[in-house]
Design an enzyme around this catalytic site. Structure first.
Site, PDB file in Angstrom:
ATOM      1  N   GLY A  95      -1.217  -1.629   2.691  1.00  0.00           N
ATOM      2  CA  GLY A  95      -1.016  -3.014   3.122  1.00  0.00           C
ATOM      3  C   GLY A  95       0.339  -3.538   2.699  1.00  0.00           C
ATOM      4  O   GLY A  95       1.032  -4.209   3.473  1.00  0.00           O
ATOM      5  N   TYR A  96       0.728  -3.241   1.480  1.00  0.00           N
ATOM      6  CA  TYR A  96       2.025  -3.686   0.970  1.00  0.00           C
ATOM      7  C   TYR A  96       3.162  -3.053   1.775  1.00  0.00           C
ATOM      8  O   TYR A  96       4.108  -3.740   2.178  1.00  0.00           O
ATOM      9  CB  TYR A  96       2.152  -3.313  -0.505  1.00  0.00           C
ATOM     10  CG  TYR A  96       3.411  -3.801  -1.159  1.00  0.00           C
ATOM     11  CD1 TYR A  96       3.502  -5.097  -1.648  1.00  0.00           C
ATOM     12  CD2 TYR A  96       4.522  -2.971  -1.299  1.00  0.00           C
ATOM     13  CE1 TYR A  96       4.665  -5.559  -2.257  1.00  0.00           C
ATOM     14  CE2 TYR A  96       5.690  -3.415  -1.906  1.00  0.00           C
ATOM     15  CZ  TYR A  96       5.749  -4.706  -2.383  1.00  0.00           C
ATOM     16  OH  TYR A  96       6.907  -5.155  -2.982  1.00  0.00           O
TER      17      TYR A  96
END
Length: 253
Positions: A157-158
């Site tokens: 996600g990052y």
């Protein structure tokens, strides 16, 4: 004199996530260059940051907001616009990171990271940036990452959010560079903060990271202060849509 171009006297800067770590250093740097500081965090105690900024002789205003809550974000924007005639500088620093192997990475991790790191950055830049474009002047600095260029480990996600930040930087610049707004990004390298503590405390990961950094050390928040002043000042008036890596040479190896 060229040094005059770096001064931010009379400017008001909004630094999100400016109450700790890298964000606090960005806020301090801009205050030292002459800007009044507005900051926002999910934390409610800004006493240390206020003392730091006030010591420079600049004004300080803080807000509390949870960027993972869309309604809260819009209320924050409304509040700032009510309290200030204009925001000259926007530094999109607020962010989060959640680690878990990709096969076990839950929807909740993905949704929260994307909302805070990407969606809120888009909304903030659209809402404050359109006012800058109407006035014919403004500075926006996104905070990208080495994972804007690489995939990372345990942080899908990052990595996705920071890849998106890189693209947003260019997308906004394409539309607003002609309107007097410069939009660029800083991609910090491996900086010693709370977010990177798990890496620094892992002997194997720490060694592998240090072995690749030509400078031979982790960066510090102070290493980023000069770059943010440059990007928020008239010294960078012909720089647009660019990601500046401050990484001790990591991307060159």
């Amino acid at each position: 004199m060229v040094l005059e171009d770096f001064k931010l006297d009379g400017k008001t800067a909004l630094v999100t996530g400016g109450n700790r770590g890298i964000g606090k250093s960005y806020a301090l740097a801009l205050a030292q260059a002459g800007a009044d500081i507005v900051t926002v965090s999910y934390e409610s105690d800004f006493s240390e940051t206020e003392k730091l900024i006030s010591s420079t002789g600049r004004k300080f205003k803080s807000y509390v907001c949870d960027f993972s809550n869309r309604e809260d974000l819009y209320q924050f924007i409304k509040g700032v616009k009510s309290d200030f005639d204009r925001i000259d500088i926007l530094v999109n620093n607020a962010g989060t990171i959640l680690r878990k192997p990709i096969a076990e990475h839950p929807d909740e991790y993905w949704d929260k990271v994307i909302e805070i790191n990407l969606t809120s950055q888009f909304i903030l830049t659209r809402e404050f940036g359109k006012d800058m474009a109407e006035r014919g002047y403004g500075k926006v600095v996104f905070i990208a990452s080495l994972l804007s260029f690489q995939g990372g480990i345990l942080v899908p996600g990052y990595a996705a959010s920071k890849g998106g930040v890189k693209q947003l930087t260019m997308a906004f610049a394409n539309e607003w560079a002609s309107k007097g707004v410069t939009i660029n990004a800083i991609a910090p390298g491996y900086i010693a903060t709370e977010n990177t503590r798990p890496l620094r405390e892992d002997p194997v990961r720490n060694k592998s990271i240090l072995d690749r950094i030509p400078a031979g050390r982790w960066g510090t928040p102070e290493d980023l202060m000069g770059t943010v002043v440059f990007l928020c000042s008239d010294a960078s008036k012909y720089l647009n849509g660019t990601v500046v890596t401050v990484d001790g040479g990591w991307m060159g190896r």
